[in-house]
Structure formats: structure tokens, C-alpha cells
Motif scaffolding. Sequence first.
Motif, PDB file in Angstrom:
ATOM      1  N   ASP A   1     -15.666  -9.616  -7.334  1.00 12.98           N
ATOM      2  CA  ASP A   1     -16.618  -8.612  -6.878  1.00 12.98           C
ATOM      3  C   ASP A   1     -16.042  -7.607  -5.886  1.00 12.98           C
ATOM      4  O   ASP A   1     -16.757  -6.710  -5.434  1.00 12.98           O
ATOM      5  CB  ASP A   1     -17.845  -9.287  -6.261  1.00 12.98           C
ATOM      6  N   VAL A   2     -14.763  -7.713  -5.545  1.00 19.47           N
ATOM      7  CA  VAL A   2     -14.193  -6.756  -4.597  1.00 19.47           C
ATOM      8  C   VAL A   2     -14.220  -5.357  -5.195  1.00 19.47           C
ATOM      9  O   VAL A   2     -14.363  -5.188  -6.402  1.00 19.47           O
ATOM     10  CB  VAL A   2     -12.749  -7.143  -4.185  1.00 19.47           C
ATOM     11  N   ASP A   3     -14.060  -4.364  -4.353  1.00 19.67           N
ATOM     12  CA  ASP A   3     -14.026  -2.992  -4.822  1.00 19.67           C
ATOM     13  C   ASP A   3     -12.573  -2.648  -5.183  1.00 19.67           C
ATOM     14  O   ASP A   3     -11.744  -2.403  -4.308  1.00 19.67           O
ATOM     15  CB  ASP A   3     -14.571  -2.043  -3.747  1.00 19.67           C
ATOM     16  N   TYR A   4     -12.284  -2.676  -6.478  1.00 20.10           N
ATOM     17  CA  TYR A   4     -10.919  -2.450  -6.954  1.00 20.10           C
ATOM     18  C   TYR A   4     -10.425  -1.044  -6.625  1.00 20.10           C
ATOM     19  O   TYR A   4      -9.240  -0.847  -6.353  1.00 20.10           O
ATOM     20  CB  TYR A   4     -10.822  -2.717  -8.459  1.00 20.10           C
ATOM     21  N   ASP A   5     -11.321  -0.076  -6.638  1.00 20.23           N
ATOM     22  CA  ASP A   5     -10.912   1.289  -6.319  1.00 20.23           C
ATOM     23  C   ASP A   5     -10.509   1.414  -4.857  1.00 20.23           C
ATOM     24  O   ASP A   5      -9.557   2.120  -4.526  1.00 20.23           O
ATOM     25  CB  ASP A   5     -12.022   2.285  -6.656  1.00 20.23           C
ATOM     26  N   LEU A   6     -11.215   0.720  -3.970  1.00 23.26           N
ATOM     27  CA  LEU A   6     -10.838   0.721  -2.558  1.00 23.26           C
ATOM     28  C   LEU A   6      -9.476   0.052  -2.384  1.00 23.26           C
ATOM     29  O   LEU A   6      -8.617   0.548  -1.653  1.00 23.26           O
ATOM     30  CB  LEU A   6     -11.892   0.018  -1.705  1.00 23.26           C
ATOM     31  N   ARG A   7      -9.265  -1.059  -3.066  1.00 23.79           N
ATOM     32  CA  ARG A   7      -7.968  -1.745  -3.003  1.00 23.79           C
ATOM     33  C   ARG A   7      -6.849  -0.790  -3.438  1.00 23.79           C
ATOM     34  O   ARG A   7      -5.810  -0.697  -2.794  1.00 23.79           O
ATOM     35  CB  ARG A   7      -7.958  -2.982  -3.904  1.00 23.79           C
ATOM     36  N   THR A   8      -7.074  -0.098  -4.539  1.00 24.87           N
ATOM     37  CA  THR A   8      -6.080   0.849  -5.047  1.00 24.87           C
ATOM     38  C   THR A   8      -5.853   1.979  -4.051  1.00 24.87           C
ATOM     39  O   THR A   8      -4.705   2.387  -3.826  1.00 24.87           O
ATOM     40  CB  THR A   8      -6.519   1.411  -6.413  1.00 24.87           C
ATOM     41  N   ALA A   9      -6.919   2.465  -3.437  1.00 19.46           N
ATOM     42  CA  ALA A   9      -6.787   3.543  -2.448  1.00 19.46           C
ATOM     43  C   ALA A   9      -5.959   3.075  -1.247  1.00 19.46           C
ATOM     44  O   ALA A   9      -5.141   3.834  -0.718  1.00 19.46           O
ATOM     45  CB  ALA A   9      -8.170   4.024  -1.996  1.00 19.46           C
ATOM     46  N   ILE A  10      -6.137   1.823  -0.816  1.00 23.70           N
ATOM     47  CA  ILE A  10      -5.336   1.279   0.284  1.00 23.70           C
ATOM     48  C   ILE A  10      -3.871   1.193  -0.138  1.00 23.70           C
ATOM     49  O   ILE A  10      -2.969   1.585   0.608  1.00 23.70           O
ATOM     50  CB  ILE A  10      -5.868  -0.101   0.717  1.00 23.70           C
ATOM     51  N   GLU A  11      -3.623   0.706  -1.345  1.00 22.45           N
ATOM     52  CA  GLU A  11      -2.250   0.602  -1.839  1.00 22.45           C
ATOM     53  C   GLU A  11      -1.605   1.979  -1.990  1.00 22.45           C
ATOM     54  O   GLU A  11      -0.427   2.164  -1.666  1.00 22.45           O
ATOM     55  CB  GLU A  11      -2.215  -0.171  -3.154  1.00 22.45           C
ATOM     56  N   ASP A  12      -2.374   2.958  -2.465  1.00 19.11           N
ATOM     57  CA  ASP A  12      -1.847   4.320  -2.596  1.00 19.11           C
ATOM     58  C   ASP A  12      -1.512   4.893  -1.221  1.00 19.11           C
ATOM     59  O   ASP A  12      -0.485   5.558  -1.047  1.00 19.11           O
ATOM     60  CB  ASP A  12      -2.853   5.232  -3.302  1.00 19.11           C
ATOM     61  N   LEU A  13      -2.373   4.649  -0.247  1.00 20.55           N
ATOM     62  CA  LEU A  13      -2.172   5.156   1.103  1.00 20.55           C
ATOM     63  C   LEU A  13      -0.935   4.534   1.759  1.00 20.55           C
ATOM     64  O   LEU A  13      -0.127   5.233   2.363  1.00 20.55           O
ATOM     65  CB  LEU A  13      -3.416   4.872   1.957  1.00 20.55           C
ATOM     66  N   THR A  14      -0.779   3.224   1.619  1.00 24.77           N
ATOM     67  CA  THR A  14       0.341   2.532   2.267  1.00 24.77           C
ATOM     68  C   THR A  14       1.626   2.601   1.449  1.00 24.77           C
ATOM     69  O   THR A  14       2.710   2.441   2.001  1.00 24.77           O
ATOM     70  CB  THR A  14       0.009   1.047   2.519  1.00 24.77           C
ATOM     71  N   GLY A  15       1.492   2.776   0.148  1.00 19.47           N
ATOM     72  CA  GLY A  15       2.661   2.767  -0.723  1.00 19.47           C
ATOM     73  C   GLY A  15       3.170   1.362  -1.003  1.00 19.47           C
ATOM     74  O   GLY A  15       4.258   1.193  -1.537  1.00 19.47           O
ATOM     75  N   THR A  16       2.375   0.355  -0.647  1.00 22.20           N
ATOM     76  CA  THR A  16       2.744  -1.043  -0.881  1.00 22.20           C
ATOM     77  C   THR A  16       1.560  -1.775  -1.499  1.00 22.20           C
ATOM     78  O   THR A  16       0.407  -1.395  -1.282  1.00 22.20           O
ATOM     79  CB  THR A  16       3.140  -1.765   0.428  1.00 22.20           C
ATOM     80  N   GLU A  17       1.863  -2.829  -2.249  1.00 28.35           N
ATOM     81  CA  GLU A  17       0.790  -3.648  -2.798  1.00 28.35           C
ATOM     82  C   GLU A  17       0.223  -4.541  -1.702  1.00 28.35           C
ATOM     83  O   GLU A  17       0.936  -4.948  -0.779  1.00 28.35           O
ATOM     84  CB  GLU A  17       1.315  -4.523  -3.938  1.00 28.35           C
ATOM     85  N   LEU A  18      -1.071  -4.839  -1.804  1.00 31.88           N
ATOM     86  CA  LEU A  18      -1.667  -5.800  -0.883  1.00 31.88           C
ATOM     87  C   LEU A  18      -1.017  -7.154  -1.115  1.00 31.88           C
ATOM     88  O   LEU A  18      -0.714  -7.517  -2.247  1.00 31.88           O
ATOM     89  CB  LEU A  18      -3.177  -5.903  -1.122  1.00 31.88           C
TER      90      LEU A  18
END
Length: 143
Positions: A35-52
Motif C-alpha cells: 500500500d505504499v505510495d510507489y510514486d513518492l518512493r520513485t520521487a525520493i529515489e530520483d531526488l537522491t539519485g540512489t535506491e531506497l
Amino acid sequence: MATSTDPRDAERTQGAEKLGFEPGHVIQEFGFDDDVDYDLRTAIEDLTGTELVDEDFDDVTDGVIVWFRDGEGDLTDTLVDVQTVLDEGGPIWVLTPKPGREGHVGHNDIQEASTTAGLHATSTFPVAPDWSATKLGTRGRGK
């Protein structure tokens, strides 16, 4: 770079930016589920340039996100665990379903758990369509 006209995409990107993560940051994620927000996860990864990185990661991290829902364990224990590899001063974010959504956790519950874990809850704001984010900080120590 492709851009989207979907306003929800802009909300998620802005939500990721509000979390204060920066390029190169290593962010550890706790409580991942379907149920997590996959788009938010992707936005965090895009911002940091690293995978969670997941809960089993055992090197130093720059920040933490905790997806937490009512009834899924002890938030205090989770908050103690998230601090084990977190770089001093790194942000901890508790992401909970928004009010009225299944699994919502009240701010008082987050505050109580964070205090017991040696932290304090500060700001809370919507970070994705179904999720709110509460920032936790360490308590200052007297010198």
C-alpha cells in the motif's frame, strides 16, 4: 527530461522535496508493503539519485522513512531500530495513512512513541494522496 501534466505527480515530487533529502543521500525504508505510495518512493529515489535501502541495511544512512499503519506493531520499537545506522542529525519521517483512511495513526500516538524512543515529533503535512509525513528529530542534549 520528460514532464508530466498530472497534478498528483507534482504533489509527489514536491512531497519528496519537502522531506529534505538531497542528491547522494542514502535513505533507509522501514514498513514497506503493497500500500505504499510507489510514486513518492520513485520521487525520493530520483531526488537522491540512489535506491531506497531496506530494513536490513547495516551501513550509515542519511535519512529514514517509516511507513506505519495502525495495528502493525510497536512504533516505539521501530523508532529505536531506525536510529541504529542513521547518521547523527539525519531526518526520520513517519509516513502514515491520512485521517479517514484505513490504518491512520493519530499525531498523539506518534508523539508518544517518538518521546519514548528519545525523539520528538515536529511538523506533519500531506506528502502523497493517501499519506501524511511527520518529521521526528532528536532531542538536544545539554552540554
